[in-house]
Design an enzyme around this catalytic site. Structure first.
Site, PDB file in Angstrom:
ATOM      1  CG  ASP A   1      -0.283  -0.280   2.542  1.00  0.00           C
ATOM      2  OD1 ASP A   1       0.970  -0.304   2.592  1.00  0.00           O
ATOM      3  OD2 ASP A   1      -0.986  -0.472   3.539  1.00  0.00           O
TER       4      ASP A   1
ATOM      5  CG  ASN B   1      -8.759  -0.565  11.663  1.00  0.00           C
ATOM      6  OD1 ASN B   1      -7.861  -1.275  11.226  1.00  0.00           O
ATOM      7  ND2 ASN B   1      -9.234   0.476  11.000  1.00  0.00           N
TER       8      ASN B   1
ATOM      9  CG  HIS C   1      -5.929  -1.596   8.502  1.00  0.00           C
ATOM     10  ND1 HIS C   1      -6.076  -0.251   8.719  1.00  0.00           N
ATOM     11  CD2 HIS C   1      -4.616  -1.844   8.709  1.00  0.00           C
ATOM     12  CE1 HIS C   1      -4.913   0.278   9.023  1.00  0.00           C
ATOM     13  NE2 HIS C   1      -4.010  -0.664   9.030  1.00  0.00           N
TER      14      HIS C   1
ATOM     15  CD  GLU D   1      -8.628   1.934   7.387  1.00  0.00           C
ATOM     16  OE1 GLU D   1      -8.550   0.953   8.139  1.00  0.00           O
ATOM     17  OE2 GLU D   1      -8.040   3.003   7.630  1.00  0.00           O
TER      18      GLU D   1
HETATM   19  C1  GLP Z   1      -0.456   0.766   8.461  1.00  0.00           C
HETATM   20  C2  GLP Z   1      -0.236  -0.113   7.247  1.00  0.00           C
HETATM   21  C3  GLP Z   1      -0.462  -1.577   7.548  1.00  0.00           C
HETATM   22  C4  GLP Z   1       0.239  -1.952   8.846  1.00  0.00           C
HETATM   23  C5  GLP Z   1      -0.332  -1.135   9.970  1.00  0.00           C
HETATM   24  C6  GLP Z   1       0.226  -1.503  11.336  1.00  0.00           C
HETATM   25  O1  GLP Z   1      -1.757   1.187   8.632  1.00  0.00           O
HETATM   26  N1  GLP Z   1      -1.068   0.246   6.153  1.00  0.00           N
HETATM   27  O2  GLP Z   1       0.014  -2.344   6.463  1.00  0.00           O
HETATM   28  O3  GLP Z   1       0.068  -3.315   9.089  1.00  0.00           O
HETATM   29  O4  GLP Z   1      -0.016   0.210   9.695  1.00  0.00           O
HETATM   30  O5  GLP Z   1       1.402  -0.824  11.583  1.00  0.00           O
HETATM   31  P1  GLP Z   1       2.383  -1.151  12.779  1.00  0.00           P
HETATM   32  O6  GLP Z   1       3.142  -2.361  12.351  1.00  0.00           O
HETATM   33  O7  GLP Z   1       3.253   0.064  12.874  1.00  0.00           O
HETATM   34  O8  GLP Z   1       1.560  -1.387  13.985  1.00  0.00           O
END
Ligand code: GLP
Length: 255
Positions: A76, A146, A148, A153
């Site tokens: 993404d 959440n 995702h 989302e």
């Molecule tokens: C973002 C990314 C996700 C990732 C999430 C969690 O929203 N789009 O791909 O998994 O963050 O991030 P973290 O690993 O910093 O908790």
């Protein structure tokens, strides 16, 4: 001590600390890469996979791994965002991994946060991944608080393709820690769809910390529900989940 739990299609490793999580996740990645050195690999951003990327870099430097034949896609990207912005996922992937391994720059594709037409960029990106679908060996995933995966989302359906999304307030707040101010967090993103992710032959999901504990439990044991897009992984044929003890605690209480 590592705990291993085997559900039908999902293998879960619970590790004692972050270092062991990084090593275990790198082991899973390395095994696939060694078996399929010319495969297509999907990478993820977020703080969670950073330890695994450091392990992969160390193993590359020790001549244990070769990324020279792979094609790399990224899960993404924020939209809009300049590639040069140090919070872009383009910048993240370069500095955390791609600049330190021998992946060919020509074989890296990341959704373009500078594209003029985001919907057209999603179509281009999906087409590019689908052209590599038959050797899409592994997708790396973190998980949002959440539930995702990518930026899929909570909604009423599982997006099939790469899509242009409005970020949830909770995601903007969770990701604000990386920006100077919450208002600097882009309000939209381009993300592989759940259907895009499901095309990968294998999925490696990594999660750490108490904040992820409830959502990991719901993802793996709860109803398959697009309000938690990660729950679609229950329908995938080959998922490995690597957790630390904190992220595993709600799950272990149910098993
Ligand atoms: C973002 C990314 C996700 C990732 C999430 C969690 O929203 N789009 O791909 O998994 O963050 O991030 P973290 O690993 O910093 O908790």
């Amino acid at each position: 001590m590592t705990k291993q739990i085997n559900l039908d299609n999902i293998t879960i490793f619970v590790e004692d600390d972050l270092h062991s999580v990084a090593r275990r996740a790198a082991d899973v990645f390395a095994a696939v890469l060694t078996a399929a050195p010319a495969g297509t690999y999907g990478f993820a951003t977020g703080s969670t996979p950073v330890g695994m990327y450091q392990e992969l870099i160390a193993r590359y430097r020790a001549d244990e791994l070769d990324f020279g034949g792979i094609t790399a896609f990224n899960l993404d990207e924020y939209y809009p965002i300049a590639k040069s912005n140090d919070q872009s996922y383009e910048h993240f992937m370069k500095t955390q991994l791609f600049d330190h391994i021998n992946v060919s720059k020509d074989n890296i594709d990341i959704p373009n946060g500078e594209a003029i037409d985001p919907e057209a960029e999603c179509m281009r990106y999906e087409k590019a991944i689908r052209a590599n679908a038959n050797n899409f060996e592994l997708q790396v995933l973190g998980i949002g608080e959440n539930g995702h995966i990518g930026f899929n989302e909570p909604t009423d359906h599982f997006p099939a393709h790469t899509n242009y999304v409005e970020l949830d307030k909770s995601t903007i707040n969770a990701n604000a820690r990386f920006f100077d101010a919450v208002d600097d967090v882009p309000k939209h993103a381009l993300t592989m769809g759940v259907g895009t992710i499901m095309m990968a032959k294998r999925v490696l999901l990594v999660a750490t910390g108490f904040k992820k504990s409830d959502v990991i439990c719901q993802t793996l044991l709860g109803a398959i529900n697009p309000c938690i897009s990660a729950s679609a992984l229950q329908m995938h044929r080959d998922v490995t989940v690597v957790l630390d003890a904190d992220a595993a605690c709600a799950l272990l209480a149910q098993l």
